[in-house]
Write an enzyme that holds these catalytic residues in place. Structure first.
Site, mmCIF file in Angstrom:
data_model
loop_
_atom_site.group_PDB
_atom_site.id
_atom_site.type_symbol
_atom_site.label_atom_id
_atom_site.label_comp_id
_atom_site.label_asym_id
_atom_site.label_seq_id
_atom_site.Cartn_x
_atom_site.Cartn_y
_atom_site.Cartn_z
ATOM 1 N N ARG A 34 51.963 39.757 35.015
ATOM 2 C CA ARG A 34 52.813 39.198 33.976
ATOM 3 C C ARG A 34 54.120 39.932 33.719
ATOM 4 N NH1 ARG A 34 50.252 35.357 30.896
ATOM 5 N NH2 ARG A 34 48.085 34.977 31.480
ATOM 6 N N ASP A 102 39.215 43.841 39.566
ATOM 7 C CA ASP A 102 39.237 44.633 40.797
ATOM 8 C C ASP A 102 38.024 45.524 41.038
ATOM 9 O OD1 ASP A 102 39.729 46.810 38.988
ATOM 10 O OD2 ASP A 102 41.880 46.375 39.090
ATOM 11 N N HIS A 117 37.553 38.598 32.444
ATOM 12 C CA HIS A 117 38.265 37.644 33.299
ATOM 13 C C HIS A 117 37.574 37.453 34.639
ATOM 14 C CE1 HIS A 117 42.324 38.217 30.995
ATOM 15 N NE2 HIS A 117 41.460 37.465 30.347
ATOM 16 N N CYS A 125 30.348 28.189 44.892
ATOM 17 C CA CYS A 125 30.666 26.841 45.352
ATOM 18 C C CYS A 125 30.771 25.906 44.154
ATOM 19 C CB CYS A 125 29.593 26.332 46.302
ATOM 20 S SG CYS A 125 29.898 24.638 46.869
ATOM 21 N N CYS A 128 27.857 22.889 44.861
ATOM 22 C CA CYS A 128 26.404 23.103 44.814
ATOM 23 C C CYS A 128 26.002 24.388 44.111
ATOM 24 C CB CYS A 128 25.817 23.068 46.224
ATOM 25 S SG CYS A 128 26.250 24.515 47.245
ATOM 26 N N CYS A 146 31.510 26.962 51.920
ATOM 27 C CA CYS A 146 30.125 27.117 51.493
ATOM 28 C C CYS A 146 29.209 26.839 52.687
ATOM 29 C CB CYS A 146 29.811 26.166 50.343
ATOM 30 S SG CYS A 146 28.065 26.157 49.843
ATOM 31 N N SER A 188 49.251 44.738 27.454
ATOM 32 C CA SER A 188 50.314 44.337 26.539
ATOM 33 C C SER A 188 49.781 43.528 25.366
ATOM 34 C CB SER A 188 51.369 43.515 27.294
ATOM 35 O OG SER A 188 50.760 42.373 27.885
#
Length: 243
Positions: A34, A102, A117, A125, A128, A146, A188
């Site tokens: 951002r 990460d 997040h 998938c 399914c 998949c 931020s």
């Protein structure tokens, strides 16, 4: 304000809850999204980071994510990640709530990590619901199918237009309400609902401390505000708490 003052605040209110954003991982060579020089300054997030974009053209979205998955797996935890794991081991940190995908907190040794997040740990998938590991995804790049139904797998990170994982955000909100100190590092505080966590802490009588390069909307509410890098500040905090 000084690291010594932050150490006093942490010592008096331990164990604290830590909220981390992209600013802690940029020191591991991972670009943020951002800032003026971040990812979304170069790529339109609605074209590469939204749920609608994935549904319309998953291959295009993976053309953005595939090289970044490889970069994320090559990144190493930095001094900030390692310091937080150390502080948790010593009883100064109860949990880390992170906006980052990460896995660097986990790799640094932090045990109680809430990933609001999502993360690159798995992909699923959308047809399914088969879930595969990061190692499998890396073998299937650039557009991972998949194995069960051949639909394109979706990384288990939160896209624009997608709700946050309910269990994770509820856990983060509960931690923010219960803690006597919320330490914000490298965020931020602009992206809701995570940006509302300081309000949860302050409303329930806790204190707020912020370590971030640049201003946040909550600076005036913070008992301690340090404009500095995550790694050097957190390492200095850990050293100060040794005294």
């Amino acid at each position: 304000m000084s690291v010594e003052r932050l150490a006093e605040l942490v010592r008096a209110n331990a164990p604290c809850v830590v909220l981390t954003g992209a600013g802690i991982s940029t020191e591991s060579g991972i670009p943020d999204f951002r800032s003026p020089s971040g990812m979304w300054a170069q790529f339109d997030p609605l074209d590469y980071g939204s749920l609608d974009a994935f549904r319309a053209d998953p291959a295009r979205v993976w053309s953005f994510y595939a090289p970044r998955f490889s970069m994320l797996t090559d990144a190493e935890p930095n001094a900030g990640h390692l310091a937080l794991a150390d502080l948790e081991e010593r009883g100064y940190v109860r949990a880390v709530v992170t906006q980052n995908i990460d896995l660097l907190h986990e790799r640094a040794g932090s045990r109680e990590v809430v990933e609001v997040h999502g993360s690159i740990r798995t992909a699923s998938c959308p047809r399914c619901a088969t879930r595969v590991s990061l190692a499998e995804v890396l073998e299937l790049l650039p557009v991972p199918p998949c194995a069960n139904c051949c639909a394109v797998l979706k990384p288990d990170v939160v896209f624009f237009g997608e709700l946050l994982p309910e269990e994770a955000i509820e856990r983060a909100q509960a931690l923010a309400r219960e803690t006597r100190l919320l330490l914000v590092v490298g965020s931020s505080l602009e992206v809701y609902p995570v940006a509302g966590l300081p309000d949860e802490t302050l409303t329930h009588g806790g204190s707020l401390a912020i370590v971030n390069r640049g201003e946040t909307p909550f600076d005036s509410y913070a008992s301690v505000r340090i404009d500095g890098g995550a790694g050097e500040t957190l390492r200095a905090l850990a050293d100060a708490l040794d005294g």
